[in-house]
Design an enzyme around this catalytic site. Structure first.
Site, short mmCIF file in Angstrom:
data_model
loop_
_atom_site.label_atom_id
_atom_site.label_comp_id
_atom_site.label_asym_id
_atom_site.label_seq_id
_atom_site.Cartn_x
_atom_site.Cartn_y
_atom_site.Cartn_z
N ASP A 1 0.86 -1.19 0.00
CA ASP A 1 0.00 0.00 0.00
C ASP A 1 0.89 1.24 0.00
O ASP A 1 1.93 1.27 0.68
CB ASP A 1 -0.88 -0.01 1.26
N ILE A 2 0.55 2.23 -0.78
CA ILE A 2 1.27 3.51 -0.76
C ILE A 2 0.53 4.43 0.21
O ILE A 2 -0.63 4.75 -0.01
CB ILE A 2 1.32 4.13 -2.17
N HIS B 1 5.26 14.78 -15.23
CA HIS B 1 5.91 16.09 -15.39
C HIS B 1 5.85 16.83 -14.07
O HIS B 1 4.85 16.76 -13.32
CB HIS B 1 5.29 16.87 -16.55
N ASP C 1 -1.99 19.31 -11.11
CA ASP C 1 -1.32 19.30 -12.41
C ASP C 1 0.08 19.90 -12.30
O ASP C 1 0.28 21.10 -12.53
CB ASP C 1 -2.15 20.09 -13.45
N GLU D 1 6.73 20.31 -19.52
CA GLU D 1 5.63 19.61 -20.21
C GLU D 1 4.59 20.62 -20.67
O GLU D 1 4.01 20.52 -21.74
CB GLU D 1 4.98 18.60 -19.27
N GLU D 2 4.37 21.63 -19.84
CA GLU D 2 3.31 22.62 -20.15
C GLU D 2 3.65 23.47 -21.38
O GLU D 2 2.78 24.13 -21.93
CB GLU D 2 3.05 23.51 -18.94
N ASP E 1 -0.26 12.02 -15.10
CA ASP E 1 -0.42 13.46 -15.21
C ASP E 1 -1.86 13.79 -14.82
O ASP E 1 -2.80 13.47 -15.54
CB ASP E 1 -0.14 13.90 -16.66
N ASP F 1 -1.76 3.90 -5.32
CA ASP F 1 -1.67 2.44 -5.19
C ASP F 1 -1.65 1.77 -6.56
O ASP F 1 -1.02 0.73 -6.74
CB ASP F 1 -2.85 1.91 -4.36
#
Ligand code: DTR
Ligand code: ZN
Ligand code: ZN
Ligand code: CA
Length: 441
Positions: free
Chosen positions: A46-47, A128, A140, A174-175, A203, A309
């Site tokens: 589990d994260i 990103h 984002d 990336e943007e 993303d 997860d």
């Protein structure tokens, strides 16, 4: 020994000759599954959502201390990268920072390799790290960056021993148009690209009014994510607006299998989607997309937890599966005589029941009994007729027999069909035969 070596134009395979160069007889090649890690994929841990959110808090603080954003070319971006890198260095990763220039400013990619695994089977997860200039970019794409970071840290905590080589990436700019990931892929030598078994992109995976979208690209990756959500009884939809819209496009454009997850941006959630996922119909999945309100309040914890997860599930499932699942070898043991200084002969294996293309690391194991093996030219011929040179003739190679395993990048070939081993003796005297050969997928 007189040699008349025919000139052929063949697709020269990306060859890594396992165990045989020159006259030394190769060591027996254990099947990769035999020498690889677990007999089946391992279950992911589990994260902890709290850990992921702690990273988001740090990214928010960084933005607040640097003009309110983490955009390309601004101090907040490099500070974000330094934060992520420090965590990875402390956890035992081999990190590197790749610089590039975009719009007159220096950009940075962060790459982290987990030592071990098959270097010819690279599984990469990425996100990103840059925001737009209008805000902190917590959904984002702090969400994807933090989930990938915490998954990498979980790999370290587990001291995971994967069958594939695990690599993680955080992209700059990336943007501005996938600039950082394009720079990374474009600077990968083609031989390195062919080692990628897949790239997983994350993303926007914590949108406040979330949908659960799975990229519809590589079938095996897509299935991995769908199986995870099926296990949670959470329905998913195919991500329809994703093509070209995030960093996976950079990898897909060079033929690397891709996949990923997405919880939605400025599009509105339909009534049917609200019915199955909850949330608010007629409202954007993320009302703060590319806005100053994309801060730590702009996250849906359940979506972020589930997707974090899911990242770990994909890394553990795809990263620890046997690199050559049992039963994926196709062999022909019939003897085929090779005429002395004569025409080529072939031996065929027919591959059935597979999906998609052959792998970038297709193994061709040959056992040819022949004195003065320098007489021999050996090709692997794909079902569509494409020829991959495995061995050229060599006048001074007087040793006997060719017993070797060749690795061929056959990723552009369909897996199913009649594959042929083609052998020609191009010099007088000395004769032999194909004893057996096999393809391992
Ligand atoms: N271009 C991404 C957001 C985005 C929009 N559609 C998709 C589909 C799949 C992944 C990401 C996106 C950005 O603004 O970073
Ligand atoms: Zn964006
Ligand atoms: Zn994004
Ligand atoms: Ca001969």
């Amino acid at each position: 020994m007189t040699l008349s070596i025919p000139r052929r134009t063949v697709a020269v395979a990306a060859l890594a000759l396992a165990g045989l160069l020159g006259s030394a007889a190769p060591a027996a090649t254990a099947g990769p599954a035999a020498s690889a890690g677990p007999a089946a994929a391992l279950a992911a841990p589990d994260i902890p959502l709290a850990n992921v959110k702690a990273h988001l808090t740090q990214l928010q603080s960084i933005a607040s201390a640097n003009g309110g954003n983490r955009a390309h070319g601004r101090a907040g971006y490099k500070a974000s990268l330094d934060y992520v890198k420090a965590k990875l260095d402390a956890a035992g990763f081999t990190t590197s920072v790749q610089q590039f220039t975009s719009s007159g400013a220096t950009g940075y990619n962060l790459i982290a390799d987990w030592p071990g695994g098959d270097p010819n089977q690279v599984l990469m997860a990425g996100a990103h790290l840059d925001s737009v200039s209008s805000g902190a970019g917590i959904n984002d794409n702090g969400s994807g960056s933090a989930a990938v970071l915490e998954t990498a840290l979980a790999v370290s905590r587990a001291q995971l021993n994967p069958t594939k080589h695990l690599r993680f990436g955080w992209w700059g700019a990336e943007e501005l148009g996938l600039v950082g990931s394009k720079y990374y892929v474009n600077n990968l030598p083609s031989a390195e690209r062919s080692k990628f078994s897949g790239y997983l992109n994350f993303d926007m995976i914590g949108s406040p009014n979330p949908g659960y979208f799975v990229y519809d690209d590589d079938p095996a990756i897509e299935k991995t994510f769908k199986d995870f959500y099926a296990g949670l009884n959470v329905p998913t939809e195919i991500e329809t607006e994703g093509d070209g819209r995030s960093d996976h496009a950079s990898f897909k454009n060079v033929g690397i299998p891709v996949g990923g997850l997405f919880t939605g941006a400025s599009r509105t959630k339909s009534a049917a989607q609200a019915q199955k996922w909850g949330g608010t119909s007629g409202q954007a999945f993320d009302r703060c997309y590319h806005s100053s309100c994309d801060n730590t309040s702009n996250i849906n914890d359940t979506a972020l937890d589930r997707n974090s997860d899911a990242v770990a599930h994909a890394i553990w499932t795809l990263g620890t599966e046997p690199t050559v699942p049992p039963g994926d070898a196709y062999e022909n043991t019939a003897d085929v005589s090779v005429p002395d200084n004569g025409t080529a002969v072939t031996s065929t294996v027919t591959v059935t029941g597979r999906t998609g293309n052959a792998p970038a690391a297709l193994k061709a194991g040959v056992d040819i009994k022949h004195t003065w093996r320098g007489d021999l030219v050996i090709d692997l011929v794909a079902p569509d007729g494409s020829a991959y040179r495995l061995k050229n003739s060599s006048g001074n190679d007087s040793a006997d027999n060719v017993v070797a395993t060749y690795t061929v990048d056959a990723s552009s070939e369909t897996a199913n069909g009649a594959w042929k081993l083609r052998v020609q003796d191009v010099a007088a005297q000395d004769t032999g035969y194909i004893d057996s050969w096999k393809l391992t997928f």
